[in-house]
Design an enzyme around this catalytic site. Structure first.
Site, PDB file in Angstrom:
ATOM      1  N   ASP A 176      -3.285  -8.280  -7.600  1.00  0.00           N
ATOM      2  CA  ASP A 176      -2.650  -8.554  -6.199  1.00  0.00           C
ATOM      3  C   ASP A 176      -3.567  -9.843  -5.930  1.00  0.00           C
ATOM      4  O   ASP A 176      -4.524  -9.850  -5.070  1.00  0.00           O
ATOM      5  CB  ASP A 176      -3.306  -7.568  -5.294  1.00  0.00           C
ATOM      6  CG  ASP A 176      -2.801  -7.747  -3.771  1.00  0.00           C
ATOM      7  OD1 ASP A 176      -2.118  -8.723  -3.431  1.00  0.00           O
ATOM      8  OD2 ASP A 176      -3.385  -7.198  -2.984  1.00  0.00           O
TER       9      ASP A 176
ATOM     10  N   HIS B  50       0.773  -1.358   0.110  1.00  0.00           N
ATOM     11  CA  HIS B  50       0.153   0.009   0.010  1.00  0.00           C
ATOM     12  C   HIS B  50       0.789   1.333  -0.100  1.00  0.00           C
ATOM     13  O   HIS B  50       0.536   2.357  -0.451  1.00  0.00           O
ATOM     14  CB  HIS B  50      -0.893   0.034   1.066  1.00  0.00           C
ATOM     15  CG  HIS B  50      -1.916  -1.023   1.085  1.00  0.00           C
ATOM     16  ND1 HIS B  50      -2.621  -1.643   2.156  1.00  0.00           N
ATOM     17  CD2 HIS B  50      -2.406  -1.680  -0.002  1.00  0.00           C
ATOM     18  CE1 HIS B  50      -3.489  -2.685   1.426  1.00  0.00           C
ATOM     19  NE2 HIS B  50      -3.360  -2.633   0.332  1.00  0.00           N
TER      20      HIS B  50
ATOM     21  N   ASP C 231     -13.890 -12.310 -12.735  1.00  0.00           N
ATOM     22  CA  ASP C 231     -12.489 -12.818 -12.889  1.00  0.00           C
ATOM     23  C   ASP C 231     -11.710 -11.482 -13.220  1.00  0.00           C
ATOM     24  O   ASP C 231     -11.623 -11.208 -14.428  1.00  0.00           O
ATOM     25  CB  ASP C 231     -12.339 -13.856 -13.661  1.00  0.00           C
ATOM     26  CG  ASP C 231     -10.982 -14.464 -13.562  1.00  0.00           C
ATOM     27  OD1 ASP C 231     -10.005 -13.753 -13.493  1.00  0.00           O
ATOM     28  OD2 ASP C 231     -11.068 -15.732 -13.816  1.00  0.00           O
TER      29      ASP C 231
ATOM     30  N   GLU D 196     -13.668  -7.831  -8.325  1.00  0.00           N
ATOM     31  CA  GLU D 196     -13.677  -8.993  -6.983  1.00  0.00           C
ATOM     32  C   GLU D 196     -14.283 -10.075  -7.393  1.00  0.00           C
ATOM     33  O   GLU D 196     -15.326 -10.038  -8.056  1.00  0.00           O
ATOM     34  CB  GLU D 196     -13.869  -8.340  -6.038  1.00  0.00           C
ATOM     35  CG  GLU D 196     -14.122  -9.272  -4.698  1.00  0.00           C
ATOM     36  CD  GLU D 196     -13.003 -10.081  -4.391  1.00  0.00           C
ATOM     37  OE1 GLU D 196     -11.954  -9.543  -4.063  1.00  0.00           O
ATOM     38  OE2 GLU D 196     -13.176 -11.263  -4.297  1.00  0.00           O
TER      39      GLU D 196
ATOM     40  N   HIS E 202      -7.863  -7.447  -8.437  1.00  0.00           N
ATOM     41  CA  HIS E 202      -8.054  -8.420  -7.245  1.00  0.00           C
ATOM     42  C   HIS E 202      -8.446  -7.582  -6.004  1.00  0.00           C
ATOM     43  O   HIS E 202      -7.483  -7.291  -5.358  1.00  0.00           O
ATOM     44  CB  HIS E 202      -7.057  -9.358  -6.894  1.00  0.00           C
ATOM     45  CG  HIS E 202      -6.790 -10.567  -7.943  1.00  0.00           C
ATOM     46  ND1 HIS E 202      -6.242 -10.089  -9.080  1.00  0.00           N
ATOM     47  CD2 HIS E 202      -7.115 -11.792  -8.319  1.00  0.00           C
ATOM     48  CE1 HIS E 202      -6.192 -11.316  -9.994  1.00  0.00           C
ATOM     49  NE2 HIS E 202      -6.707 -12.181  -9.138  1.00  0.00           N
TER      50      HIS E 202
END
Ligand code: SAM
Length: 273
Positions: free
Chosen positions: A156, A18, A135, A110, A41
């Site tokens: 990620d 982050h 996806d 997500e 993700h």
């Protein structure tokens, strides 16, 4: 899809990821031209660090929790301002939203239905943010290049198995074909140096001409902690000018707080500045 980021949010790997995310976004903000962020993700967006999952693992307490007294400048100050001392730790989509200007936008993807519902709630009312329950790997190619022709792709994945390395490198390869000038931030776990180095090789083979690798290694694990991840890496493809130096300086302050034996390393894989 058993992975739930709530057990890990705010841990040492999140802190470094982050911090890099904030550093990249601050660079993108230096020009008025709009940019897009695609988070393939995205997770649920906000994590209760007093909740059962975070308390059970203690990972946040040993991550962001250890930065309580730290002061910093630039991206570190911005990250600490967003993430520290809050009941709800912001995941990557909320961090991105905090740094978007009116002309910028976020697409957050997500796959897990429950996480996607929570993410939609976390981003409700933020007009520049769109959530897709899908996806992330499949959607990425269709979203590139962004109409802004500037921006960041964050990949990620949960790494529930080792096949994720190939999937991540494949997504980068497909992404670079469509959006060669984009910035790509890739996260990966380091369970063995050989596996991590092989992944770095795959990233270069995927077509990355300029790539920076950032590792954080907590050092020796405590007895009984064999299963816990103790090292993680990031590869930034097309990093903004100056990011390497900034990350080196900031991680020199952050790493010793994360663990006594922690070591952070920032090195060029290709295209040194
Ligand atoms: N990027 C988030 C952050 O920094 O706050 C954390 C993401 S977490 C490591 C990985 C997430 O990816 C999980 O929420 C998981 O449900 C989701 N996921 C797993 N496979 C996916 C896929 N193929 N596409 C999109 N999301 C996926």
């Amino acid at each position: 899809m058993n992975y739930r980021h709530a057990f890990h949010a705010g841990n040492f790997a999140d802190v470094v990821k982050h911090l890099a995310l904030v550093g990249i976004l601050l660079h993108l903000r230096r020009k008025d031209a709009p940019f897009a962020v695609i988070d393939t993700h995205a997770g649920r967006g906000a994590y209760d660090l007093a909740g059962e999952e975070a308390v059970r693992t203690g990972e946040a307490a040993n991550g962001i929790g250890r930065l309580a007294g730290l002061e910093g400048e630039g991206a570190l100050a911005a990250y600490l301002g967003l993430a520290r001392g809050r009941d709800l730790y912001p995941g990557s989509p909320l961090i991105a939203c905090a740094l978007l200007r009116p002309q910028d936008r976020l697409v957050a993807i997500e796959k897990h239905p429950e996480e996607a519902v929570r993410l939609k709630a976390a981003l409700a009312g933020i007009g520049q943010a769109r959530v897709e329950e899908a996806d992330g790997y499949r959607r990425l190619a269709a979203l590139l290049p962004p109409r802004e022709r500037r921006g960041l792709v964050l990949i990620d994945p949960p790494f529930e198995d080792a096949a994720e390395f190939a999937a991540e490198a494949g997504a980068l390869r497909a992404g670079l074909k469509r959006f060669a000038t984009g910035i790509y931030l890739l996260w990966f776990p380091i369970k063995s140096p050989a596996e991590a180095n092989a992944f770095a090789g795959e990233v270069l083979q995927a077509g990355a001409k300029k790539a920076l690798r950032i590792d954080i290694d907590l050092g020796a694990k405590a007895p009984g902690e064999k299963e816990r991840l103790a090292a993680a890496g990031l590869i930034v493809v097309n990093p903004p000018f100056g990011l390497a130096q900034e990350m080196r300086a900031q991680l020199a302050a952050v790493a010793p707080l994360l663990s006594d034996g922690a070591r952070a390393e920032v090195r060029w894989l290709a295209g040194e500045e």
